[in-house]
Design a protein around this motif. Sequence first.
Motif, mmCIF file in Angstrom:
data_model
loop_
_atom_site.group_PDB
_atom_site.id
_atom_site.type_symbol
_atom_site.label_atom_id
_atom_site.label_comp_id
_atom_site.label_asym_id
_atom_site.label_seq_id
_atom_site.Cartn_x
_atom_site.Cartn_y
_atom_site.Cartn_z
ATOM 1 N N ARG B 11 0.835 -1.207 0.000
ATOM 2 C CA ARG B 11 0.000 0.000 0.000
ATOM 3 C C ARG B 11 0.869 1.257 0.000
ATOM 4 N NH1 ARG B 11 -4.706 -1.566 -0.405
ATOM 5 N NH2 ARG B 11 -5.396 0.526 -0.856
ATOM 6 N N LEU B 15 0.992 4.079 -3.059
ATOM 7 C CA LEU B 15 0.803 5.522 -2.897
ATOM 8 C C LEU B 15 1.865 6.287 -3.700
ATOM 9 C CD1 LEU B 15 -1.078 7.389 -1.263
ATOM 10 C CD2 LEU B 15 0.664 7.440 0.512
ATOM 11 N N PRO B 112 -5.076 4.399 -10.553
ATOM 12 C CA PRO B 112 -4.748 2.990 -10.298
ATOM 13 C C PRO B 112 -5.715 2.381 -9.290
ATOM 14 C CG PRO B 112 -2.811 4.412 -10.042
ATOM 15 C CD PRO B 112 -4.005 5.316 -10.137
ATOM 16 N N PHE B 113 -5.845 1.047 -9.326
ATOM 17 C CA PHE B 113 -6.576 0.355 -8.259
ATOM 18 C C PHE B 113 -5.868 0.577 -6.918
ATOM 19 C CE2 PHE B 113 -7.968 -2.845 -11.606
ATOM 20 C CZ PHE B 113 -9.298 -2.492 -11.567
ATOM 21 N N GLY B 114 -4.543 0.402 -6.928
ATOM 22 C CA GLY B 114 -3.757 0.459 -5.702
ATOM 23 C C GLY B 114 -2.891 -0.785 -5.606
ATOM 24 N N ARG B 191 -9.393 -8.066 2.542
ATOM 25 C CA ARG B 191 -10.269 -6.972 2.118
ATOM 26 C C ARG B 191 -9.803 -5.662 2.749
ATOM 27 N NH1 ARG B 191 -15.258 -4.938 1.142
ATOM 28 N NH2 ARG B 191 -16.285 -4.744 3.140
ATOM 29 N N ASP B 195 -6.747 -4.505 -3.356
ATOM 30 C CA ASP B 195 -7.905 -3.906 -4.024
ATOM 31 C C ASP B 195 -8.573 -4.855 -5.003
ATOM 32 O OD1 ASP B 195 -7.984 -1.079 -3.000
ATOM 33 O OD2 ASP B 195 -5.898 -1.207 -3.634
ATOM 34 N N VAL B 196 -7.788 -5.643 -5.712
ATOM 35 C CA VAL B 196 -8.322 -6.552 -6.720
ATOM 36 C C VAL B 196 -7.463 -7.807 -6.759
ATOM 37 C CG1 VAL B 196 -8.939 -6.815 -9.164
ATOM 38 C CG2 VAL B 196 -8.923 -4.550 -8.151
ATOM 39 N N GLN B 214 -12.809 -12.709 -0.526
ATOM 40 C CA GLN B 214 -13.600 -11.573 -0.052
ATOM 41 C C GLN B 214 -13.125 -10.290 -0.730
ATOM 42 O OE1 GLN B 214 -13.638 -11.611 4.243
ATOM 43 N NE2 GLN B 214 -14.236 -13.742 4.256
ATOM 44 N N ILE B 218 -11.345 -10.316 -10.479
ATOM 45 C CA ILE B 218 -11.665 -10.304 -11.905
ATOM 46 C C ILE B 218 -11.401 -11.711 -12.415
ATOM 47 C CG2 ILE B 218 -11.167 -9.356 -14.170
ATOM 48 C CD1 ILE B 218 -10.339 -6.790 -12.870
ATOM 49 N N HIS B 387 -16.973 -4.729 -14.415
ATOM 50 C CA HIS B 387 -15.720 -4.008 -14.604
ATOM 51 C C HIS B 387 -15.143 -4.149 -16.006
ATOM 52 C CE1 HIS B 387 -12.202 -1.788 -13.551
ATOM 53 N NE2 HIS B 387 -11.459 -2.722 -14.065
ATOM 54 N N SER B 399 -9.110 1.999 -11.957
ATOM 55 C CA SER B 399 -10.423 2.433 -11.523
ATOM 56 C C SER B 399 -10.582 3.892 -11.970
ATOM 57 C CB SER B 399 -10.510 2.313 -10.000
ATOM 58 O OG SER B 399 -11.800 2.664 -9.545
ATOM 59 N N THR B 400 -11.596 4.563 -11.477
ATOM 60 C CA THR B 400 -11.739 5.986 -11.779
ATOM 61 C C THR B 400 -12.036 6.737 -10.487
ATOM 62 O OG1 THR B 400 -14.104 5.836 -12.215
ATOM 63 C CG2 THR B 400 -12.639 5.568 -14.112
#
Lengths: 412, 412
Positions: B11, B15, B112-114, B191, B195-196, B214, B218, B387, B399-400
């Motif tokens: 994470r 960032l 980005p999703f992260g 979770r 993120d994905v 959880q 995709i 998605h 993502s947006t």
Amino acid sequence: MTVLEQTTRARAAALALAGATRAAKDAGLHAMADALNEAGTAVLEANAADVARAEAAGTSAALVDRLRLTPDRVAGMVDGLRQVAALPDPVGDVVRGWTNPDGVQVRQLRVPFGVVGIIYEARPNVTADAAGLCLKSGNASLLRGSSSAAESNRAVVDALRAGLVEAGLPADAVQLVPGPRAVTDELMAARGQVDVLIPRGGAGLIEHVVRHAQVPVIETGVGNCHLVVDASADPAMALEILLNAKVQRPSVCNAVETLLVHADAAATFLPLALPALAAAGVTVHGDARVATYGDVVPATEEDWGTEYLSLDLAAAVVDDLDAALAHVRRWSTGHSETIVTGSQRSAARFTAEVDAAAVLVNASSRFVDGGELGFGAEIGISTQKLHARGPMGLAEMTSTKYVVTGSGQTRR
Amino acid sequence: MTVLEQTTRARAAALALAGATRAAKDAGLHAMADALNEAGTAVLEANAADVARAEAAGTSAALVDRLRLTPDRVAGMVDGLRQVAALPDPVGDVVRGWTNPDGVQVRQLRVPFGVVGIIYEARPNVTADAAGLCLKSGNASLLRGSSSAAESNRAVVDALRAGLVEAGLPADAVQLVPGPRAVTDELMAARGQVDVLIPRGGAGLIEHVVRHAQVPVIETGVGNCHLVVDASADPAMALEILLNAKVQRPSVCNAVETLLVHADAAATFLPLALPALAAAGVTVHGDARVATYGDVVPATEEDWGTEYLSLDLAAAVVDDLDAALAHVRRWSTGHSETIVTGSQRSAARFTAEVDAAAVLVNASSRFVDGGELGFGAEIGISTQKLHARGPMGLAEMTSTKYVVTGSGQTRR
């Protein structure tokens, strides 16, 4: 009827809806509106029974209020269906399209999901709203409402289905899913039968569905939203936005729950803000530094994580923008986060670094809403990153399909 | 290191990546490519150890082949990273933008999703491919490879991380997630931390992840793809497309697995097709009506549901287009479905009624691939409806976020 029987009927109805023209779907929506309008008395009687049962069971006044239908609320449901009919149809929209060098044509088209399950709580108006948005986007809906609203939902769905039949569309495009709690679990496990689940309601309901569903879920709506008053904020603008975002409609997910004031702005802003908040009936749960500017309820760790949905506001003074960003990163539910600032640099950092569906600069978070953003209607506000993030309109109720057309081309 | 420690580091790296310019990310990709190139011998030695272990354990030749790296395959991984550097950066793209009547400006930006988790099987080349696509789209990657490829993956990731450091990017943007099977479950339960999740591999792996995760998933790639030869199909075109879709690369998800021939075309098409398929080494598992035109293995119910990924083909004669559509509806995995037809009406019905990521008319299903469709690279082919559906390029790895900018506006 079992859940499997219901999903099987829904899949058949979805096949018919996928091929329906906009004109046919709009006629269906108007027929649903007409039928619901005609059934107004029956719906109100059914609702009175639900309300009486809830009151007898000692349900809270707030919950009973959500459950209660009035002639005005029924009229709102009827109008809502007609408004959805007036919106453009997303199905068939070409998202992208091109021709490859070998002449193969590629188009990416919007198509319905198929069968959408909505799991929701006491508000019976969700029944008509969700059914209408699903129908317009070509999806069959399985409506799993709360048992507390069982009779109201039954009366509404009976009317909607009668309207569908009147318009020559399959009644099973809209189905109520009744039954005990285990039925919700069956719906969440119906992979391959239900294409998408959308939970609408409180944080507990949403968390339960997200954690346990095997069907793909679109997570909606928990908003622990922050407002940061930067060192360079115009105090009058910051106060106006704060009051709007907290007070205009405190019970909704885009209302502000925590105020973070830059240390350099505290001495100017808080002596303005605290009396104004008090005058507006807001209880401030402040940290020690906020408390030096007025009477507040002392804030605990729990306050930073609470979505009050009421006239309560957590408040803290932060040393700088970094501290504000760290607080937001720690506590945000990724819904709508706001900065009021006169600094281009602060605005750029905040919009770049905050990870949320919507990031606002010098505007009220109450704008984060499908209606306000011009989507016409919304099924909810997604706080997840997959598929749709932020307010979900009709386009977000669709998937896509690539249609590839050639004249005999093969791959080398 | 625990999974939580790894996700926490990911994470923090995400960032930093979210704020990285395209130039910085491209420099990172080239540095990763350089480092992997330099580490070629070490990677091949590590891989030789994995291969020896697999052979000693009696692993099948096909699986050992997937596991094995060669100088060419390593060069392919290096080139792949450079190709990703050459692709446009999706992050920051404005998807939509407008100004509301009150002057509030709304932009929907790609972000980005992260943190993206990739759970995959024996192919060590996925390690570099997935890391590269994640980096370019601004995502930190957690790479959960197969224990059979543990040493190869470790050598590849060590090189990639050295490259990142060389380029001034955080090494933790790319992390291998080692450890026992329980680690996969931890990743699937992370979770809020991950993120994905994108599972890449066989149907069993994908099903397991989809059912138990959880974290949002995709779903990629299971392709039980059908080819329908309509009554009006040009037999030569149908045969060319069939051979291409079945034989050109039978082990991939967009290869055809079932042939459905309209009864009116059977007497012309099958006497052409069966010998041609036999000559290409294809074993046909045919129904009784196909068997009247040549020697076939009798098809059982199981054949209709099998993704062979080999030189096998299920085949049936169907009475009409309705029967073909019903068969596809019953057995399709929603990947790529093809019709060869001379009829505009049949083409229109097939493209409208078949529910799949891609529907093809008179073209080989082998075109359903990110490279062929012009996406430059792909992380996989999504067979879900949320998605992304179909080949997933860099834009589908994002993502947006709505950025809403005002000058003090509040909601009325």
